[in-house]
Design an enzyme around this catalytic site. Structure first.
Site, short mmCIF file in Angstrom:
data_model
loop_
_atom_site.label_atom_id
_atom_site.label_comp_id
_atom_site.label_asym_id
_atom_site.label_seq_id
_atom_site.Cartn_x
_atom_site.Cartn_y
_atom_site.Cartn_z
N HIS A 175 0.84 -1.21 0.00
CA HIS A 175 0.00 0.00 0.00
C HIS A 175 0.87 1.26 0.00
O HIS A 175 1.23 1.78 1.05
CB HIS A 175 -0.92 -0.01 1.23
CG HIS A 175 -2.00 1.01 1.18
ND1 HIS A 175 -3.26 0.78 1.70
CD2 HIS A 175 -2.04 2.27 0.67
CE1 HIS A 175 -4.01 1.86 1.52
NE2 HIS A 175 -3.28 2.79 0.91
N HIS A 195 1.54 5.22 -2.22
CA HIS A 195 1.05 6.20 -3.21
C HIS A 195 2.27 6.89 -3.80
O HIS A 195 2.91 7.69 -3.12
CB HIS A 195 0.14 7.23 -2.53
CG HIS A 195 -1.08 6.63 -1.91
ND1 HIS A 195 -2.25 6.46 -2.59
CD2 HIS A 195 -1.31 6.14 -0.65
CE1 HIS A 195 -3.16 5.89 -1.79
NE2 HIS A 195 -2.60 5.69 -0.60
N ASN A 205 -4.82 5.95 -7.13
CA ASN A 205 -5.40 7.31 -7.08
C ASN A 205 -4.42 8.35 -7.60
O ASN A 205 -4.07 9.32 -6.94
CB ASN A 205 -5.89 7.66 -5.67
CG ASN A 205 -4.80 7.67 -4.62
OD1 ASN A 205 -3.77 7.04 -4.79
ND2 ASN A 205 -5.03 8.38 -3.54
N ASP A 251 -8.88 2.96 -3.43
CA ASP A 251 -8.31 3.53 -2.20
C ASP A 251 -8.31 5.05 -2.19
O ASP A 251 -7.98 5.69 -3.19
CB ASP A 251 -6.88 3.03 -1.97
CG ASP A 251 -6.33 3.54 -0.65
OD1 ASP A 251 -6.97 3.27 0.38
OD2 ASP A 251 -5.30 4.23 -0.66
N HIS A 294 -11.07 0.56 0.90
CA HIS A 294 -10.88 1.71 1.80
C HIS A 294 -12.23 1.87 2.48
O HIS A 294 -13.12 2.55 1.97
CB HIS A 294 -10.50 2.95 1.00
CG HIS A 294 -10.36 4.19 1.84
ND1 HIS A 294 -9.22 4.93 1.90
CD2 HIS A 294 -11.24 4.83 2.66
CE1 HIS A 294 -9.39 5.95 2.72
NE2 HIS A 294 -10.62 5.93 3.18
N HIS A 354 -5.69 -0.35 5.65
CA HIS A 354 -5.52 0.49 6.86
C HIS A 354 -6.66 0.42 7.88
O HIS A 354 -7.36 1.40 8.12
CB HIS A 354 -5.25 1.95 6.49
CG HIS A 354 -6.06 2.50 5.33
ND1 HIS A 354 -7.41 2.35 5.23
CD2 HIS A 354 -5.68 3.20 4.23
CE1 HIS A 354 -7.84 2.94 4.13
NE2 HIS A 354 -6.80 3.46 3.50
N ASP A 381 0.85 2.72 3.73
CA ASP A 381 0.00 3.80 3.21
C ASP A 381 0.85 5.06 3.00
O ASP A 381 0.41 6.18 3.29
CB ASP A 381 -1.18 4.08 4.15
CG ASP A 381 -2.26 4.90 3.47
OD1 ASP A 381 -2.13 5.20 2.27
OD2 ASP A 381 -3.25 5.26 4.15
N HIS A 404 2.77 14.32 0.62
CA HIS A 404 2.13 15.60 0.30
C HIS A 404 3.17 16.69 0.53
O HIS A 404 4.01 16.57 1.42
CB HIS A 404 0.91 15.85 1.21
CG HIS A 404 -0.23 14.91 0.96
ND1 HIS A 404 -0.96 14.93 -0.21
CD2 HIS A 404 -0.75 13.90 1.70
CE1 HIS A 404 -1.90 13.98 -0.16
NE2 HIS A 404 -1.78 13.33 0.98
N GLY A 448 -2.77 12.14 4.90
CA GLY A 448 -1.68 11.24 4.50
C GLY A 448 -0.35 11.64 5.08
O GLY A 448 -0.10 12.82 5.34
O1 DOR Z 1 -4.31 9.27 4.41
C1 DOR Z 1 -4.50 8.85 3.27
N1 DOR Z 1 -3.88 9.39 2.20
N2 DOR Z 1 -5.39 7.86 3.08
C2 DOR Z 1 -5.76 7.45 1.84
O2 DOR Z 1 -6.53 6.53 1.75
C3 DOR Z 1 -5.25 8.15 0.64
C4 DOR Z 1 -3.93 8.76 0.93
C5 DOR Z 1 -3.46 9.69 -0.16
O3 DOR Z 1 -3.52 9.31 -1.34
O4 DOR Z 1 -2.95 10.77 0.15
#
Ligand code: DOR
Length: 434
Positions: free
Chosen positions: A70, A72, A104, A161, A188, A241, A315, A319, A334
């Site tokens: 998991h 991103h 995503n 997700d 999710h 999660h 996860d 950002h 996130g």
């Molecule tokens: O905290 C999260 N951030 N949960 C998610 O399911 C998506 C993720 C994100 O893509 O930033």
């Protein structure tokens, strides 16, 4: 580029075959060439091998490469946050040799071209990158994606997700369709209506801080619905999660009833609680699902201990600083997680006596790999040399300047942890060394 390597002085722990032994190891052409388990390698033998690198694993454990199902990686679409390359480097620094990217992205990974794009970028990366395809087109929750095509392109699971598939009929079809290919549908689990505009766990803390809350029941109801649908369809369901005590209990019951349901826990959910948000309003503590109460945290750990929760997954959600440098309610959810996962798991699970090191290794290797159907080799001659070498006793401080990920959105910066990756080896190539 493959290297000829020798790993000396380490302790081998094989999560597949279950053995623990002190042994040296020679690696050639990407594979394990020899295990010196009767006695350690001699100077003479060492000279004969002429390895390009000797890794001294004194005090370290040498195990199968860790797998994170998991992450991103934001490419395509938000390469300023993370790329496949930078994400793979962060994964290697965290001890991972394989990761699964959530869909995503922009555009979403809901078609063969995007899967091919991501996997081709990964070829030069520092870990194996697999794709999770979207359940629905554009992750809109309305129309199923071409799951068969996605599987042909190589996805190892499907998920929307970041969002729950609100429509139970769509979820039922997704489960039916996916079961034809024996891939898991990854949920999710969070009922949108109940979650509302919540930005943290709905509790005494959210009322005290005046931040809109999302109740635990939003997750619990969503998990229960999906387990019912998995039972109906006979499909494989994986709950991403898990964050609530009720969610853990629902999975426990589902398993007892014979439903093919598995669950994962993210380090932040078994290390942190909603109480910490009011201390500094650190927006890096904003995650989805949110940090919960101490009771939930302990239930999650209990789930890890009794096998209800099968694996640990980070996860990893990068950002930018600009995005997180806002009021708590406005920050995107996130936090990054690849580089702190092992240290947090050792500090919070092994050091506290909940899991043994071999238990933890299973939760980071064979168990997650099994959920998405990846093969994990054992520490035997002829097997692919995907390895993680870590010192379970090494104390270290998480330093922002050392973070490899493009983004630094971690609430664990400056925290003291125990347990550190010494080296990561993928296909016989050293992808990280500390
Ligand atoms: O905290 C999260 N951030 N949960 C998610 O399911 C998506 C993720 C994100 O893509 O930033």
């Amino acid at each position: 580029m493959k290297q000829d390597l020798i790993i000396i002085n380490g302790q081998l722990i094989d999560p597949r075959l279950g053995f623990i032994k002190d042994a040296d190891m020679a690696i050639k052409d990407g594979q394990i060439l020899k295990i010196f388990d009767k006695k350690r390698i001699t100077e003479k033998e060492l000279a004969k091998y002429e390895p390009e690198e000797i890794i001294d694993a004194k005090g370290c454990i040498v195990t199968t490469g860790m797998v994170d199902i998991h992450v991103h990686f934001r490419e395509p679409g938000r390469e300023d946050k993370e790329t496949i390359m930078s994400g793979s480097q962060a994964a290697a620094a965290g001890g991972f040799t394989s990761v699964c990217c959530m869909p995503n992205t922009t555009p979403a990974i809901d078609n063969q071209e995007t899967v091919k794009f991501v996997t081709s970028l990964a070829e030069k990366g520092d870990c194996r990158v697999y794709c999770i395809g979207a359940i629905t087109k554009g992750r809109q929750g309305k129309e199923l994606a071409e799951i068969g095509d996605l599987v042909k392109a190589g996805v190892v699971g499907v998920s929307d997700d970041g969002d729950y598939v609100q429509n139970p009929e769509v979820m039922r079809r997704a489960l039916e369709y996916s079961s034809m290919f024996d891939i898991p549908v990854i949920s999710h689990a969070e009922d949108c209506q109940l979650a509302g505009d919540g930005k943290m766990n709905e509790s005494y803390e959210s009322s005290r801080l005046g931040i809109p809350g999302t109740p635990a029941v939003a997750e619990e109801i969503a998990i229960i619905r999906d387990i019912k649908l998995a039972g109906l369809t006979g499909a494989r369901l994986h709950i991403a999660h898990v964050s609530t005590a009720g969610g853990v209990e629902a999975i426990r019951r589902g398993k007892a009833e014979g439903v093919k349901v598995t669950g994962e826990a993210a380090p932040h959910h078994f290390c942190l609680t909603d109480k910490m948000i009011g201390e500094k309003y650190d927006t890096n503590l904003r995650v989805s699902p949110p940090l919960r109460t101490e009771k939930d945290r302990l239930a999650l750990i209990e789930g890890l201990v009794d096998g209800t929760i099968d694996c640990i997954a980070t996860d990893h959600a990068p950002h930018t600083e600009e995005e997180k440098d806002v009021e708590f309610d406005h920050a995107p959810p996130g936090m990054i997680g690849l580089e702190t996962c092992l240290g947090l798991a050792i500090t919070y699970l092994v050091e506290k006596g909940y899991l043994t090191v071999p238990d933890l290794i299973r939760k980071l290797t064979v168990n997650p790999a099994g959920i998405v159907g990846l093969e994990v080799g054992s520490l035997e001659v002829g097997e692919v040399a995907d390895l993680t070498i870590f010192d379970p006793n090494k104390k270290w401080v998480v330093k922002e300047s050392k973070i490899v990920s493009k983004c630094k959105n971690s609430p664990f910066i400056d925290m003291k942890l125990k347990g550190k990756v010494k080296a990561t080896i993928m296909g016989g190539r050293v992808t990280y060394r500390s």
